[in-house]
Design a protein around this motif. Sequence first.
Motif, PDB file in Angstrom:
ATOM      1  N   SER A   1       6.166  12.036  -1.325  1.00 43.65           N
ATOM      2  CA  SER A   1       6.251  11.526  -2.530  1.00 43.65           C
ATOM      3  C   SER A   1       7.909  11.718  -2.797  1.00 43.65           C
ATOM      4  O   SER A   1       8.436  10.880  -3.343  1.00 43.65           O
ATOM      5  N   HIS A   2       8.381  12.799  -2.243  1.00 41.56           N
ATOM      6  CA  HIS A   2       9.759  13.152  -2.598  1.00 41.56           C
ATOM      7  C   HIS A   2      10.779  11.907  -1.899  1.00 41.56           C
ATOM      8  O   HIS A   2      11.461  11.408  -2.547  1.00 41.56           O
ATOM      9  N   HIS A   3      10.115  11.495  -0.565  1.00 39.92           N
ATOM     10  CA  HIS A   3      10.968  10.600   0.218  1.00 39.92           C
ATOM     11  C   HIS A   3      10.926   9.209  -0.626  1.00 39.92           C
ATOM     12  O   HIS A   3      11.887   8.444  -0.816  1.00 39.92           O
ATOM     13  N   ILE A   4       9.700   8.877  -1.252  1.00 35.92           N
ATOM     14  CA  ILE A   4       9.674   7.695  -1.910  1.00 35.92           C
ATOM     15  C   ILE A   4      10.552   7.781  -3.202  1.00 35.92           C
ATOM     16  O   ILE A   4      11.357   6.679  -3.572  1.00 35.92           O
ATOM     17  N   SER A   5      10.533   8.927  -3.853  1.00 35.52           N
ATOM     18  CA  SER A   5      11.476   9.092  -5.063  1.00 35.52           C
ATOM     19  C   SER A   5      12.928   8.856  -4.817  1.00 35.52           C
ATOM     20  O   SER A   5      13.727   8.318  -5.569  1.00 35.52           O
TER      21      SER A   5
ATOM     22  N   SER B   1      17.806   2.453  -7.885  1.00 35.24           N
ATOM     23  CA  SER B   1      17.367   2.574  -9.471  1.00 35.24           C
ATOM     24  C   SER B   1      16.288   1.343  -9.748  1.00 35.24           C
ATOM     25  O   SER B   1      16.534   0.546 -10.544  1.00 35.24           O
ATOM     26  N   ALA B   2      15.164   1.626  -8.904  1.00 35.66           N
ATOM     27  CA  ALA B   2      14.235   0.674  -9.232  1.00 35.66           C
ATOM     28  C   ALA B   2      12.932   1.121  -8.710  1.00 35.66           C
ATOM     29  O   ALA B   2      12.727   1.971  -7.833  1.00 35.66           O
ATOM     30  N   ALA B   3      11.939   1.046  -9.626  1.00 41.66           N
ATOM     31  CA  ALA B   3      10.612   1.556  -9.134  1.00 41.66           C
ATOM     32  C   ALA B   3      10.128   0.637  -7.876  1.00 41.66           C
ATOM     33  O   ALA B   3      10.134  -0.439  -8.189  1.00 41.66           O
ATOM     34  N   LEU B   4       9.756   1.353  -6.743  1.00 44.82           N
ATOM     35  CA  LEU B   4       8.948   0.389  -5.614  1.00 44.82           C
ATOM     36  C   LEU B   4       7.506   0.334  -5.875  1.00 44.82           C
ATOM     37  O   LEU B   4       7.126  -0.570  -5.079  1.00 44.82           O
ATOM     38  N   PHE B   5       7.020   1.249  -6.599  1.00 45.98           N
ATOM     39  CA  PHE B   5       5.420   1.225  -6.756  1.00 45.98           C
ATOM     40  C   PHE B   5       4.931   1.206  -8.120  1.00 45.98           C
ATOM     41  O   PHE B   5       5.675   2.105  -8.707  1.00 45.98           O
ATOM     42  N   THR B   6       3.739   0.811  -8.431  1.00 41.36           N
ATOM     43  CA  THR B   6       2.979   1.225  -9.695  1.00 41.36           C
ATOM     44  C   THR B   6       2.021   2.057  -8.980  1.00 41.36           C
ATOM     45  O   THR B   6       1.163   1.833  -7.981  1.00 41.36           O
TER      46      THR B   6
ATOM     47  N   VAL C   1       0.791   0.128  -5.617  1.00 41.91           N
ATOM     48  CA  VAL C   1       0.951  -1.151  -5.524  1.00 41.91           C
ATOM     49  C   VAL C   1       2.458  -1.681  -5.538  1.00 41.91           C
ATOM     50  O   VAL C   1       2.981  -0.837  -6.475  1.00 41.91           O
ATOM     51  N   LEU C   2       2.743  -2.412  -4.792  1.00 37.24           N
ATOM     52  CA  LEU C   2       4.367  -2.747  -4.837  1.00 37.24           C
ATOM     53  C   LEU C   2       4.681  -3.733  -6.023  1.00 37.24           C
ATOM     54  O   LEU C   2       3.992  -4.375  -6.472  1.00 37.24           O
ATOM     55  N   THR C   3       5.985  -3.022  -6.494  1.00 40.13           N
ATOM     56  CA  THR C   3       6.290  -3.747  -7.700  1.00 40.13           C
ATOM     57  C   THR C   3       7.291  -4.963  -7.092  1.00 40.13           C
ATOM     58  O   THR C   3       7.258  -5.085  -5.761  1.00 40.13           O
ATOM     59  N   PRO C   4       7.827  -5.971  -7.771  1.00 37.18           N
ATOM     60  CA  PRO C   4       8.577  -6.802  -7.227  1.00 37.18           C
ATOM     61  C   PRO C   4       9.797  -6.402  -6.562  1.00 37.18           C
ATOM     62  O   PRO C   4      10.047  -6.825  -5.379  1.00 37.18           O
ATOM     63  N   ALA C   5      10.462  -5.556  -6.741  1.00 36.73           N
ATOM     64  CA  ALA C   5      11.473  -4.687  -6.079  1.00 36.73           C
ATOM     65  C   ALA C   5      10.910  -4.024  -5.000  1.00 36.73           C
ATOM     66  O   ALA C   5      11.487  -4.384  -3.755  1.00 36.73           O
TER      67      ALA C   5
END
Length: 302
Positions: free
Chosen positions: A33-37, A44-49, A56-60
């Motif tokens: 989770s730290h690597h994803i953060s 500067s964008a959320a990669l998952f919801t 689930v992947l966001t558009p970014a």
Amino acid sequence: MLDTRLQAFLATVQEGHLTGAARKLNLSVSALSHHISQLEQDFSAALFTRGNRGMVLTPAGESLYHYAVQIEGAWQQAYREVRARATGDQLIHLAASHTVTEFFLPEPLGLFRKARPEVRLHLRMVNSDEVASLVESGAVDLGISEGRRSHGSLSSLGLWNDELGCILSADHPLQVKPQLSLDDVVRQDLILREDGSGTRSIFEQMLEDHGVSSRDLRVTAELASIQGILGLVAHGVGIAVLSRVVTYGMREVVYRPIADVTLTRQISLLERPGPKPNQAILQLIDTMVRSATRFNQRRGSE
């Protein structure tokens, strides 16, 4: 080694949740989770919801995944090429679907080994969906798969022309008919290939095109093994829809086309776009093209 954060991101996409991705990479969930953060902070964008359905992947995230797959593939290819130069070994990694591995590849691979005995081959047999994934990720140099699907960013070269139809035991009541109707087929106990199989996807698409739901079929078994399916068919357990080539040389089963439907497909070579890394791969591709040309010519004269 591929960037750890990118590995964490790719594993999370592939597994669909943090627990599975952490297990795959032998990390704790908190470390993953730290690597994803960290990645999300960098972009500067959320990669998952994050929700009940997992990650689930966001558009970014979709945009990053597109490039991450290419980066991973380039790394895998670079690693193999540099290692081969350092050790002097020549090794070609292949992935092919079940039907292709068992019935189409033996001849060209045998011819290539005779011509280039110093080149090692490593072949993985997986279903059609996995073939494309392995090529995209760079885990293999070439993939050979059947089907009518799009292969995204991969380059595709048509090779063998294949025909699907019904496989029946030699003493099945329907074997007296030169061809079967679609109604004949859906009334029988059916032995299907596994989910993800190119053969199954083409059969199910044909049913959908003719207004037949796969949920209404009388499915007796679902197997990844072609030989297992042939054994069940030969003993009258059910009928199957497979490539015509699986019956060549067999007396226990017969092939019958299905009237008024199109069940043809092209078996294609898949590779990542760009220059070929070495002459051995070019020669292997040429050997497969020649083998496929001879096969298609023989089929055309039948």
